[in-house]
Design a protein around this motif. Structure first.
Motif, PDB file in Angstrom:
ATOM      1  N   CYS A  58      27.852  24.319  22.600  1.00 39.39           N
ATOM      2  CA  CYS A  58      26.801  23.678  23.399  1.00 39.39           C
ATOM      3  C   CYS A  58      27.031  22.168  23.491  1.00 39.39           C
ATOM      4  CB  CYS A  58      25.439  23.958  22.753  1.00 39.39           C
ATOM      5  SG  CYS A  58      24.088  23.085  23.549  1.00 39.39           S
ATOM      6  N   LEU A  59      27.069  21.636  24.724  1.00 38.12           N
ATOM      7  CA  LEU A  59      27.338  20.208  24.926  1.00 38.12           C
ATOM      8  C   LEU A  59      26.187  19.360  24.388  1.00 38.12           C
ATOM      9  CD1 LEU A  59      28.769  20.390  28.574  1.00 38.12           C
ATOM     10  CD2 LEU A  59      29.932  20.781  26.396  1.00 38.12           C
TER      11      LEU A  59
ATOM     12  N   CYS B 195      23.637  18.560  28.857  1.00 38.08           N
ATOM     13  CA  CYS B 195      23.695  19.909  29.439  1.00 38.08           C
ATOM     14  C   CYS B 195      23.733  19.843  30.970  1.00 38.08           C
ATOM     15  CB  CYS B 195      22.466  20.701  28.992  1.00 38.08           C
ATOM     16  SG  CYS B 195      22.349  22.292  29.829  1.00 38.08           S
TER      17      CYS B 195
ATOM     18  N   CYS C 225      31.307  24.944  27.490  1.00 39.07           N
ATOM     19  CA  CYS C 225      30.355  25.539  26.538  1.00 39.07           C
ATOM     20  C   CYS C 225      30.992  26.744  25.846  1.00 39.07           C
ATOM     21  CB  CYS C 225      29.072  25.979  27.235  1.00 39.07           C
ATOM     22  SG  CYS C 225      28.237  24.680  28.148  1.00 39.07           S
TER      23      CYS C 225
ATOM     24  N   CYS D 172      20.628  28.612  30.735  1.00 43.53           N
ATOM     25  CA  CYS D 172      21.767  28.367  29.843  1.00 43.53           C
ATOM     26  C   CYS D 172      22.754  29.527  29.937  1.00 43.53           C
ATOM     27  CB  CYS D 172      21.272  28.168  28.413  1.00 43.53           C
ATOM     28  SG  CYS D 172      22.581  28.258  27.175  1.00 43.53           S
TER      29      CYS D 172
HETATM   30  S1  SF4 Z   1      25.317  25.962  25.909  1.00 46.48           S
HETATM   31 FE1  SF4 Z   1      24.176  24.031  25.776  1.00 46.48          FE
HETATM   32  S2  SF4 Z   1      25.184  22.682  27.281  1.00 46.48           S
HETATM   33 FE2  SF4 Z   1      25.849  24.776  27.728  1.00 46.48          FE
HETATM   34  S3  SF4 Z   1      24.402  25.502  29.287  1.00 46.48           S
HETATM   35 FE3  SF4 Z   1      23.583  26.149  27.314  1.00 46.48          FE
HETATM   36  S4  SF4 Z   1      22.179  24.510  26.678  1.00 46.48           S
HETATM   37 FE4  SF4 Z   1      23.477  23.704  28.327  1.00 46.48          FE
END
Ligand code: SF4
Ligand code: B12
Ligand code: SF4
Length: 229
Positions: free
Chosen positions: A200-201, A168, A195, A183
């Motif tokens: 989500c990465l 992230c 994302c 996030c």
């Molecule tokens: S979606 Fe996942 S990777 Fe993207 S900002 Fe939110 S927690 Fe981080």
């Protein structure tokens, strides 16, 4: 009365027609505060309903495309319709993970399938990894004939590198929990495309359950719902 295995197989078949699966169940303990069942009295048992991978997606899309107008929270609406019909057929009360006040779906899932949370808060499944979710539960007045739940293998215990905590860009997941606002700001901001477009990465960095990983368009749908895009 006891809800028999044969009855559960019929329920599983009815759900399977929409890509949904039974995710175990349990009987509420004597004296435990249980949500009410169909009659209004506290339910005796619960069967959890969910998905492994994105199996319900084509069923949901067919339903959404057949609607004459856009529907708010379409996946919740579809899930409530499908699971509500099964509840009607089998004499249960259907509840949704999105019903407020929130019902403790993850605690129920831990009890039903012996799962434990990953560092991301999502429960870790020994086969599906992080790629599974709950779409509802059926509450019954009867007990359930199920073997006692055994603790599932928790893959996170042996995962030394924990790549899910390293991908992230804003380190939203940590031992302190999930930094929801950080996030959201990233997902909605100018560098949030990865994302927004593919999910989500951190969740995608987990090496387990890859055969069940939701396709990018499905992840983008969930991300848009989460971030109100
Ligand atoms: S979606 Fe996942 S990777 Fe993207 S900002 Fe939110 S927690 Fe981080
Ligand atoms: C509110 C909520 C959130 C809030 C969390 C706020 C908070 N700190 O509690 C927010 C909006 C942050 C959130 C985000 C996500 N969520 Co959410 N969320 C819920 C919801 C609707 C209610 C949680 C609750 O309060 N329950 C009531 C308490 C009493 O029940 P509980 O079982 O004890 O709740 C546990 C959770 O709250 C958990 N928890 C606490 N913080 C967080 C944060 C995250 C990210 C997760 C997954 C869990 C979690 O700890 C509690 C103790 O066990 C549940 C559905 C439900 N009814 O439980 C889904 C649920 C927990 N979410 C889920 C998921 C998948 C997510 C996301 C990862 C994906 C998504 N929906 O887009 C995102 C993360 C976004 C990302 N970066 O990708 C799934 C988890 C499935 C699983 N395999 O375990 C659930 C069960 C919904 C479902 N339909 O399956 N979520
Ligand atoms: S990367 Fe490792 S610690 Fe993180 S969810 Fe996957 S198995 Fe668990």
């Amino acid at each position: 009365m006891i809800l028999s295995r044969g009855r559960m197989e019929e329920i599983a078949a009815a759900l399977g027609a929409n890509g949904l699966i039974l995710r175990g169940g349990f009987t509420f303990a004597d004296g435990e505060a249980a949500p009410c069942g169909r009659s209004g009295a506290p339910a005796r048992s619960a069967l959890l309903i969910g998905q492994a991978g994105a199996a319900p997606w084509p069923h949901f899309l067919r339903w959404r495309d057949s609607q004459s107008q856009a529907i708010a929270d379409p996946l919740d609406t579809w899930s409530r319709q499908v699971i509500g019909a099964v509840a009607e057929e089998f004499g249960a009360r259907a509840v949704s993970p999105s019903d407020k006040p929130y019902l403790p779906f993850q605690q129920w899932a831990m009890r039903a399938e012996g799962l434990k949370p990953s560092p991301l808060g999502i429960l870790m499944h020994p086969q599906y990894g992080l790629w599974h979710a709950y779409r509802g539960a059926l509450l019954f007045a009867d007990e359930i004939a199920l073997p006692e739940t055994r603790e599932a293998i928790h893959l996170c215990d042996a995962c030394v590198d924990k790549p899910c905590l390293k991908a992230c860009p804003v380190d939203a997941y940590s031992a302190e929990g999930f930094a929801h606002q950080a996030c959201l700001a990233h997902v909605r901001g100018p560098s949030g495309d990865p994302c927004r477009d593919g999910g989500c990465l951190d969740r995608n960095a987990c090496p387990y359950g890859v055969a069940y990983r939701y396709p990018p368009n499905v992840q983008a749908f969930h991300m848009a719902a989460f971030a109100g895009l």
